[in-house]
Design a protein around this motif. Structure first.
Motif, PDB file in Angstrom:
ATOM      1  N   TYR A  58       0.844  -1.182   0.000  1.00 59.03           N
ATOM      2  CA  TYR A  58       0.000   0.000   0.000  1.00 59.03           C
ATOM      3  C   TYR A  58       0.889   1.244   0.000  1.00 59.03           C
ATOM      4  CZ  TYR A  58       1.135   0.870   4.909  1.00 59.03           C
ATOM      5  OH  TYR A  58       1.798   1.142   6.079  1.00 59.03           O
ATOM      6  N   GLY A  59       0.346   2.357  -0.476  1.00 55.06           N
ATOM      7  CA  GLY A  59       1.088   3.603  -0.458  1.00 55.06           C
ATOM      8  C   GLY A  59       0.871   4.407  -1.721  1.00 55.06           C
ATOM      9  N   GLU A  60       1.766   5.362  -1.948  1.00 54.50           N
ATOM     10  CA  GLU A  60       1.653   6.282  -3.065  1.00 54.50           C
ATOM     11  C   GLU A  60       2.399   5.756  -4.285  1.00 54.50           C
ATOM     12  OE1 GLU A  60       3.203   9.944  -1.663  1.00 54.50           O
ATOM     13  OE2 GLU A  60       1.681  10.200  -0.103  1.00 54.50           O
ATOM     14  N   GLY A  61       1.867   6.048  -5.479  1.00 53.17           N
ATOM     15  CA  GLY A  61       2.574   5.730  -6.716  1.00 53.17           C
ATOM     16  C   GLY A  61       2.342   4.335  -7.247  1.00 53.17           C
ATOM     17  N   ILE A  62       1.281   3.638  -6.782  1.00 52.80           N
ATOM     18  CA  ILE A  62       0.997   2.309  -7.308  1.00 52.80           C
ATOM     19  C   ILE A  62      -0.411   2.285  -7.897  1.00 52.80           C
ATOM     20  CG2 ILE A  62       2.572   1.058  -5.802  1.00 52.80           C
ATOM     21  CD1 ILE A  62       0.254   0.428  -3.987  1.00 52.80           C
ATOM     22  N   THR A  63      -0.549   1.627  -9.030  1.00 53.35           N
ATOM     23  CA  THR A  63      -1.855   1.426  -9.659  1.00 53.35           C
ATOM     24  C   THR A  63      -1.912   0.012 -10.220  1.00 53.35           C
ATOM     25  OG1 THR A  63      -1.017   2.285 -11.777  1.00 53.35           O
ATOM     26  CG2 THR A  63      -2.101   3.867 -10.289  1.00 53.35           C
ATOM     27  N   ASN A  64      -3.129  -0.517 -10.327  1.00 50.62           N
ATOM     28  CA  ASN A  64      -3.325  -1.853 -10.901  1.00 50.62           C
ATOM     29  C   ASN A  64      -2.464  -2.901 -10.224  1.00 50.62           C
ATOM     30  OD1 ASN A  64      -5.137  -0.772 -12.826  1.00 50.62           O
ATOM     31  ND2 ASN A  64      -3.411  -0.188 -14.131  1.00 50.62           N
ATOM     32  N   VAL A  65      -2.395  -2.828  -8.918  1.00 48.74           N
ATOM     33  CA  VAL A  65      -1.598  -3.787  -8.153  1.00 48.74           C
ATOM     34  C   VAL A  65      -2.435  -5.019  -7.868  1.00 48.74           C
ATOM     35  CG1 VAL A  65      -0.373  -4.198  -5.999  1.00 48.74           C
ATOM     36  CG2 VAL A  65      -0.225  -1.976  -7.102  1.00 48.74           C
ATOM     37  N   SER A  66      -1.866  -6.179  -8.102  1.00 51.02           N
ATOM     38  CA  SER A  66      -2.539  -7.434  -7.751  1.00 51.02           C
ATOM     39  C   SER A  66      -1.747  -8.136  -6.661  1.00 51.02           C
ATOM     40  CB  SER A  66      -2.682  -8.345  -8.974  1.00 51.02           C
ATOM     41  OG  SER A  66      -1.423  -8.673  -9.515  1.00 51.02           O
ATOM     42  N   ALA A  67      -2.442  -8.961  -5.886  1.00 57.17           N
ATOM     43  CA  ALA A  67      -1.832  -9.609  -4.732  1.00 57.17           C
ATOM     44  C   ALA A  67      -0.834 -10.680  -5.153  1.00 57.17           C
ATOM     45  CB  ALA A  67      -2.908 -10.221  -3.847  1.00 57.17           C
ATOM     46  N   TYR A  68       0.137 -10.892  -4.282  1.00 56.48           N
ATOM     47  CA  TYR A  68       1.159 -11.917  -4.462  1.00 56.48           C
ATOM     48  C   TYR A  68       0.905 -13.006  -3.424  1.00 56.48           C
ATOM     49  CZ  TYR A  68       5.865 -13.980  -4.632  1.00 56.48           C
ATOM     50  OH  TYR A  68       6.926 -14.847  -4.755  1.00 56.48           O
ATOM     51  N   HIS A  69       0.879 -14.251  -3.851  1.00 56.76           N
ATOM     52  CA  HIS A  69       0.564 -15.372  -2.975  1.00 56.76           C
ATOM     53  C   HIS A  69       1.817 -16.216  -2.768  1.00 56.76           C
ATOM     54  CE1 HIS A  69      -3.787 -14.613  -3.699  1.00 56.76           C
ATOM     55  NE2 HIS A  69      -3.348 -14.275  -4.905  1.00 56.76           N
ATOM     56  N   ASN A  70       2.183 -16.417  -1.484  1.00 54.54           N
ATOM     57  CA  ASN A  70       3.353 -17.239  -1.210  1.00 54.54           C
ATOM     58  C   ASN A  70       3.259 -17.798   0.206  1.00 54.54           C
ATOM     59  OD1 ASN A  70       6.237 -18.249  -1.538  1.00 54.54           O
ATOM     60  ND2 ASN A  70       5.987 -17.030  -3.400  1.00 54.54           N
ATOM     61  N   PHE A  71       4.381 -17.955   0.918  1.00 51.73           N
ATOM     62  CA  PHE A  71       4.355 -18.670   2.194  1.00 51.73           C
ATOM     63  C   PHE A  71       5.281 -18.008   3.209  1.00 51.73           C
ATOM     64  CE2 PHE A  71       8.242 -20.230   0.405  1.00 51.73           C
ATOM     65  CZ  PHE A  71       9.035 -20.589   1.489  1.00 51.73           C
ATOM     66  N   HIS A  72       5.138 -18.441   4.455  1.00 51.76           N
ATOM     67  CA  HIS A  72       6.070 -18.113   5.527  1.00 51.76           C
ATOM     68  C   HIS A  72       6.261 -19.360   6.374  1.00 51.76           C
ATOM     69  CE1 HIS A  72       2.170 -17.620   7.562  1.00 51.76           C
ATOM     70  NE2 HIS A  72       2.815 -17.860   8.691  1.00 51.76           N
ATOM     71  N   ALA A  73       7.395 -19.445   7.086  1.00 53.44           N
ATOM     72  CA  ALA A  73       7.678 -20.604   7.935  1.00 53.44           C
ATOM     73  C   ALA A  73       8.713 -20.208   8.971  1.00 53.44           C
ATOM     74  CB  ALA A  73       8.173 -21.786   7.102  1.00 53.44           C
ATOM     75  N   GLY A  74       8.683 -20.894  10.131  1.00 54.70           N
ATOM     76  CA  GLY A  74       9.675 -20.588  11.140  1.00 54.70           C
ATOM     77  C   GLY A  74       9.428 -21.312  12.443  1.00 54.70           C
ATOM     78  N   VAL A  75      10.022 -20.777  13.495  1.00 55.30           N
ATOM     79  CA  VAL A  75       9.929 -21.361  14.829  1.00 55.30           C
ATOM     80  C   VAL A  75       9.483 -20.277  15.805  1.00 55.30           C
ATOM     81  CG1 VAL A  75      11.695 -23.097  14.373  1.00 55.30           C
ATOM     82  CG2 VAL A  75      12.377 -20.862  15.287  1.00 55.30           C
ATOM     83  N   TYR A  76       9.008 -20.709  16.972  1.00 54.34           N
ATOM     84  CA  TYR A  76       8.603 -19.750  17.990  1.00 54.34           C
ATOM     85  C   TYR A  76       8.874 -20.304  19.373  1.00 54.34           C
ATOM     86  CZ  TYR A  76       4.361 -22.534  18.835  1.00 54.34           C
ATOM     87  OH  TYR A  76       3.492 -23.545  19.150  1.00 54.34           O
ATOM     88  N   GLY A  77       9.027 -19.413  20.327  1.00 49.84           N
ATOM     89  CA  GLY A  77       9.113 -19.747  21.731  1.00 49.84           C
ATOM     90  C   GLY A  77       8.104 -18.918  22.500  1.00 49.84           C
ATOM     91  N   GLN A  78       7.483 -19.518  23.498  1.00 46.17           N
ATOM     92  CA  GLN A  78       6.426 -18.844  24.250  1.00 46.17           C
ATOM     93  C   GLN A  78       6.671 -19.010  25.742  1.00 46.17           C
ATOM     94  OE1 GLN A  78       2.500 -20.223  23.259  1.00 46.17           O
ATOM     95  NE2 GLN A  78       1.459 -18.513  24.236  1.00 46.17           N
ATOM     96  N   PHE A  79       6.558 -17.919  26.491  1.00 46.22           N
ATOM     97  CA  PHE A  79       6.703 -17.962  27.943  1.00 46.22           C
ATOM     98  C   PHE A  79       5.458 -17.392  28.589  1.00 46.22           C
ATOM     99  CE2 PHE A  79       7.800 -16.219  32.062  1.00 46.22           C
ATOM    100  CZ  PHE A  79       8.400 -17.318  32.657  1.00 46.22           C
ATOM    101  N   GLY A  80       4.843 -18.169  29.471  1.00 43.19           N
ATOM    102  CA  GLY A  80       3.603 -17.740  30.114  1.00 43.19           C
ATOM    103  C   GLY A  80       3.845 -17.027  31.423  1.00 43.19           C
TER     104      GLY A  80
END
Length: 229
Positions: A58-80
């Motif tokens: 999003y932002g200034e200077g873009i027209t006719n933009v279509s979405a890009y479809h791909n992935f993400h992956a990784g690890v996480y740590g959680q502390f309660g």
């Protein structure tokens, strides 16, 4: 849009923090990782995650933009901190991008796909609203490690890409056994390009121009799997 997200982040954090104080040490739990070995909270442990990206800048200077479809992956740590509140830190490989005619004033319209690979570090506050449903909110910093257009590697600094990005995340997840199914909105506050100078056309037009003032935004759907210590 930035002000709206920041207001929402602050409002959600304040609301969930107040709820946490009202229900200290309750029965709510996002994942019983450790069986009480490390903390009385059930919200402590680590895991792996991955999923789908729906990316559209999003932002200034873009027209006719279509979405890009791909992935993400990784690890996480959680502390309660207790069975309501926890902190979750993630390390992700996140593939963003766009299909469009993103351009400066002198760059011709094209129909090329630009892929942006980031390594990202979200730091999230997680609140369990029910036994299985949680919400999360927090900041994120990102490092751009690769930009490609089709099969061509684009130089980062010479094409005007900012290698550092930052932003915010808000989302929710539902626990199913040791797994979570979640969705989140990832909004970048930093610009994809350095707009203080002119750079060669990323679309190969042979001209130089000031890059557009655009930012990343991504809707993510994911599955995570909690692992025991």
């Amino acid at each position: 849009m930035k002000k709206s997200l920041l207001f929402l982040l602050l409002a959600l954090t304040s609301t969930t923090a107040a709820f946490a104080q009202a229900r200290p040490g309750g029965s709510l739990s996002s994942k019983d990782y450790t069986g009480g070995k490390s903390t009385e909270s059930g919200n402590t442990g680590f895991g792996v995650k991955g999923g789908y990206n729906f990316s559209r800048p999003y932002g200034e200077g873009i027209t006719n933009v279509s979405a890009y479809h791909n992935f993400h992956a990784g690890v996480y740590g959680q502390f309660g901190f207790n069975n309501f509140s926890s902190m979750q830190v993630e390390l992700l490989f996140n593939r963003k991008g766009y299909n469009s005619d993103i351009r400066g004033a002198n760059v011709p319209t094209t129909n090329k796909t630009t892929r942006l690979d980031y390594v990202e570090l979200p730091i999230l506050y997680v609140a369990n609203l029910t036994d299985n449903f949680s919400v999360h909110v927090g900041p994120q910093v990102s490092l751009l490690i690769l930009a490609k257009q089709g099969d061509t590697n684009l130089g980062l600094a010479e094409k005007g890409f900012n290698t550092f990005d930052y932003g915010g995340i808000i989302g929710a997840a539902y626990r199913v056994g040791p797994a979570k199914i979640g969705a989140r909105y990832d909004l970048s506050f930093g610009k994809i390009f350095d707009t203080s100078k002119t750079y060669p056309d990323v679309n190969g037009g042979g001209t130089s121009a000031t890059p557009p003032a655009v930012h990343n935004q991504v809707v993510q759907l994911y599955v995570s799997l909690g692992l025991r210590q």
